[in-house]
Design a protein around this motif. Sequence first.
Motif, PDB file in Angstrom:
ATOM      1  N   PHE A 195       0.817  -1.225   0.000  1.00 15.99           N
ATOM      2  CA  PHE A 195       0.000   0.000   0.000  1.00 15.99           C
ATOM      3  C   PHE A 195       0.843   1.264   0.000  1.00 15.99           C
ATOM      4  O   PHE A 195       0.354   2.333  -0.355  1.00 15.99           O
ATOM      5  CB  PHE A 195      -0.971  -0.005   1.193  1.00 15.99           C
ATOM      6  N   LYS A 196       2.116   1.158   0.368  1.00 16.81           N
ATOM      7  CA  LYS A 196       2.976   2.343   0.391  1.00 16.81           C
ATOM      8  C   LYS A 196       3.009   3.044  -0.967  1.00 16.81           C
ATOM      9  O   LYS A 196       3.187   4.252  -1.045  1.00 16.81           O
ATOM     10  CB  LYS A 196       4.405   1.972   0.782  1.00 16.81           C
ATOM     11  N   ASP A 230       8.762  -2.290   3.069  1.00 14.65           N
ATOM     12  CA  ASP A 230       7.884  -1.813   2.000  1.00 14.65           C
ATOM     13  C   ASP A 230       8.099  -0.355   1.622  1.00 14.65           C
ATOM     14  O   ASP A 230       8.072  -0.005   0.448  1.00 14.65           O
ATOM     15  CB  ASP A 230       6.420  -2.040   2.388  1.00 14.65           C
ATOM     16  N   GLY A 269       1.241  -0.454  11.919  1.00 14.40           N
ATOM     17  CA  GLY A 269       2.595  -0.506  12.456  1.00 14.40           C
ATOM     18  C   GLY A 269       2.972   0.848  13.020  1.00 14.40           C
ATOM     19  O   GLY A 269       2.958   1.083  14.219  1.00 14.40           O
ATOM     20  N   ASN A 270       3.259   1.788  12.119  1.00 15.99           N
ATOM     21  CA  ASN A 270       3.673   3.129  12.524  1.00 15.99           C
ATOM     22  C   ASN A 270       2.508   4.076  12.781  1.00 15.99           C
ATOM     23  O   ASN A 270       2.702   5.270  12.981  1.00 15.99           O
ATOM     24  CB  ASN A 270       4.550   3.735  11.421  1.00 15.99           C
ATOM     25  N   PHE A 271       1.269   3.558  12.690  1.00 19.54           N
ATOM     26  CA  PHE A 271       0.075   4.355  12.957  1.00 19.54           C
ATOM     27  C   PHE A 271      -0.217   5.355  11.835  1.00 19.54           C
ATOM     28  O   PHE A 271      -1.061   6.224  11.968  1.00 19.54           O
ATOM     29  CB  PHE A 271       0.227   5.116  14.302  1.00 19.54           C
ATOM     30  N   GLY A 272       0.489   5.210  10.679  1.00 23.05           N
ATOM     31  CA  GLY A 272       0.288   6.170   9.594  1.00 23.05           C
ATOM     32  C   GLY A 272      -1.011   5.924   8.851  1.00 23.05           C
ATOM     33  O   GLY A 272      -1.819   6.836   8.655  1.00 23.05           O
ATOM     34  N   ASN A 273      -1.209   4.675   8.453  1.00 20.71           N
ATOM     35  CA  ASN A 273      -2.395   4.341   7.680  1.00 20.71           C
ATOM     36  C   ASN A 273      -3.663   4.613   8.484  1.00 20.71           C
ATOM     37  O   ASN A 273      -4.608   5.228   7.996  1.00 20.71           O
ATOM     38  CB  ASN A 273      -2.309   2.859   7.272  1.00 20.71           C
ATOM     39  N   SER A 285       6.426  -5.776   8.257  1.00 19.59           N
ATOM     40  CA  SER A 285       6.214  -4.337   8.063  1.00 19.59           C
ATOM     41  C   SER A 285       5.426  -3.728   9.217  1.00 19.59           C
ATOM     42  O   SER A 285       5.235  -2.515   9.272  1.00 19.59           O
ATOM     43  CB  SER A 285       5.479  -4.078   6.754  1.00 19.59           C
ATOM     44  N   THR A 297      -3.036  -4.614   2.669  1.00 21.98           N
ATOM     45  CA  THR A 297      -1.895  -3.713   2.512  1.00 21.98           C
ATOM     46  C   THR A 297      -0.751  -4.275   1.678  1.00 21.98           C
ATOM     47  O   THR A 297       0.163  -3.541   1.336  1.00 21.98           O
ATOM     48  CB  THR A 297      -1.363  -3.271   3.893  1.00 21.98           C
TER      49      THR A 297
HETATM   50  C1  LIG Z   1       3.721  -0.222   6.290  1.00 23.22           C
HETATM   51  C2  LIG Z   1       2.817  -1.379   6.292  1.00 23.22           C
HETATM   52  C3  LIG Z   1       1.838  -1.540   7.284  1.00 23.22           C
HETATM   53  C4  LIG Z   1       1.704  -0.592   8.458  1.00 23.22           C
HETATM   54  O1  LIG Z   1       1.306   0.693   8.087  1.00 23.22           O
HETATM   55  P1  LIG Z   1       1.561   1.941   9.063  1.00 23.22           P
HETATM   56  O2  LIG Z   1       1.159   3.132   8.289  1.00 23.22           O
HETATM   57  O3  LIG Z   1       3.018   1.911   9.390  1.00 23.22           O
HETATM   58  O4  LIG Z   1       0.718   1.719  10.278  1.00 23.22           O
HETATM   59  C5  LIG Z   1       0.971  -2.611   7.164  1.00 23.22           C
HETATM   60  N1  LIG Z   1       1.086  -3.505   6.156  1.00 23.22           N
HETATM   61  C6  LIG Z   1       2.031  -3.387   5.199  1.00 23.22           C
HETATM   62  C7  LIG Z   1       2.117  -4.430   4.132  1.00 23.22           C
HETATM   63  C8  LIG Z   1       2.918  -2.325   5.232  1.00 23.22           C
HETATM   64  O5  LIG Z   1       3.845  -2.211   4.266  1.00 23.22           O
END
Ligand SMILES: *Cc1c(COP(=O)(O)O)cnc(C)c1O
Length: 469
Positions: free
Chosen positions: A111-112, A143, A257-261, A309, A412
């Motif tokens: 998703f990045k 990712d 993970g980083n709370f961004g999404n 990730s 993602t």
């Molecule tokens: C980065 C990532 C996440 C976590 O997203 P955050 O924005 O860091 O919370 C989840 N799944 C995948 C596959 C990712 O690459």
Amino acid sequence: MKYISTRGKVAPIGFIDMFLMGLAEDGGLIVPERIPTIGEQELRAWSGLSFQEIMMKVFSYYTNDEIPEADLRKLIEDSYAGFASSDVLPLKRINGSLSVMELFHGPTFAFKDVALQLMGNLYAYVAKKRNEVINILGATSGDTGASAISSVRGKEGIQICILHPNGKVSRVQELQMTTVQDDNVLNLSVNGNFDDCQQIIKELFADLPFKSKYHLRAINSINFARILAQSVYYFYAYTQLSEEERAGGINVSVPTGNFGNIFSGYLAKKMGVPIKQLLLATNENNILERFIREGVYKPEGFRTTHSPSMDIQIASNFERYLYYFCGEDAAEVSARMERFKAEGQLTFTAEETARIQADLSAYSVSNEECLETIRKYEAEHGYLLDPHSACGVAAYDRAGARDGGAFVSLATAHPAKFDEAIRLIGIEQKFPERISELFDKPQRQVVVDNAKEEVAARLVDFYNISDSH
Ligand SMILES: *Cc1c(COP(=O)(O)O)cnc(C)c1O
């Protein structure tokens, strides 16, 4: 629209300056001075629009005409032309209430790409318009690095250096980064984990003379432009559902993970998308689940999981949420972040925890449950989830929809990217060609110690050599 810092010590700046600043210079995170709201009627009129058209609409509230409309349209069109699906982010029905929104059809299958393809083009646009050198520097758990490199490889005026933890990213992630042969790309493989990589980056960005001498720019989710780009698919998901399904608001599950999404989802909700439940799915690194359920934000021992990730302890976007939680009171945020720094944890009262739980719910998913979810959805629905997306769906299985209604789980990554986990349950998958062809390509990377000085020295070499070209 102007942009300010969660710590209150950055004078209001415009869109492009915000984009270039990345991390706020007072150590906080950048947020818009106020969040624009999009009325119900306007939102209804967006039904049937493409993802790109909705992105145009959302960005127009934020860019202050610093990017002329025709330029913005071209940037957006170019950014999603390389997606393998014609509707960019297809919404797949799984059962009566669950749909999966596939965010992984971009060039690096995670998703990045949704935000970073746009940011890469935006950096190239700004480099040209302002005649500036841009050196992108970032840390990745796999990712983000692959996606960022793909978005700027070979572009004029831009160089990129990505740190990844040596041996701790998936094989495909490593190949996506290291098989790129363009001279404007440097891969540093650090003998440490992701948090070590992120720490080195933070220190380099905090070294303001170094940062300004080498024009360092950030690509990770501390950049508000990335958060904004990601908020668009919450609008898109909503508009893709029928009036009946979305009546009363939708539920969304987000592998985190980083709370961004998930912060992007929180922002979309504040802008007006009727989201009645934002479900945060974590793996066994469950600091955020403990924050939401118990009101304690405290990093604990790092665990290795099938969803690398999301193997993160310090969630860099947490402070943005804290800012809104504290009623946009920058002094209060600064005080709490100081306390976190001193004590290594933050605790919230029962009343505060109840308020957090009104915004977010949470589940952490064990390694075993993650694999079981992949197995079950493949067997029962013929749908193969990657281990990150499986955390989102496992959380849906446990939490269910709040007061019924449609449930969208964000997928993602493409399962081929994390074949190591898929093979553990005996499922064989066919790789897309863009992945299988990676295995025959030569790799370029430099292994370095977990030390800021060594990384800085490599960077100086990289910048100086490229300068002389
Ligand atoms: C980065 C990532 C996440 C976590 O997203 P955050 O924005 O860091 O919370 C989840 N799944 C995948 C596959 C990712 O690459």
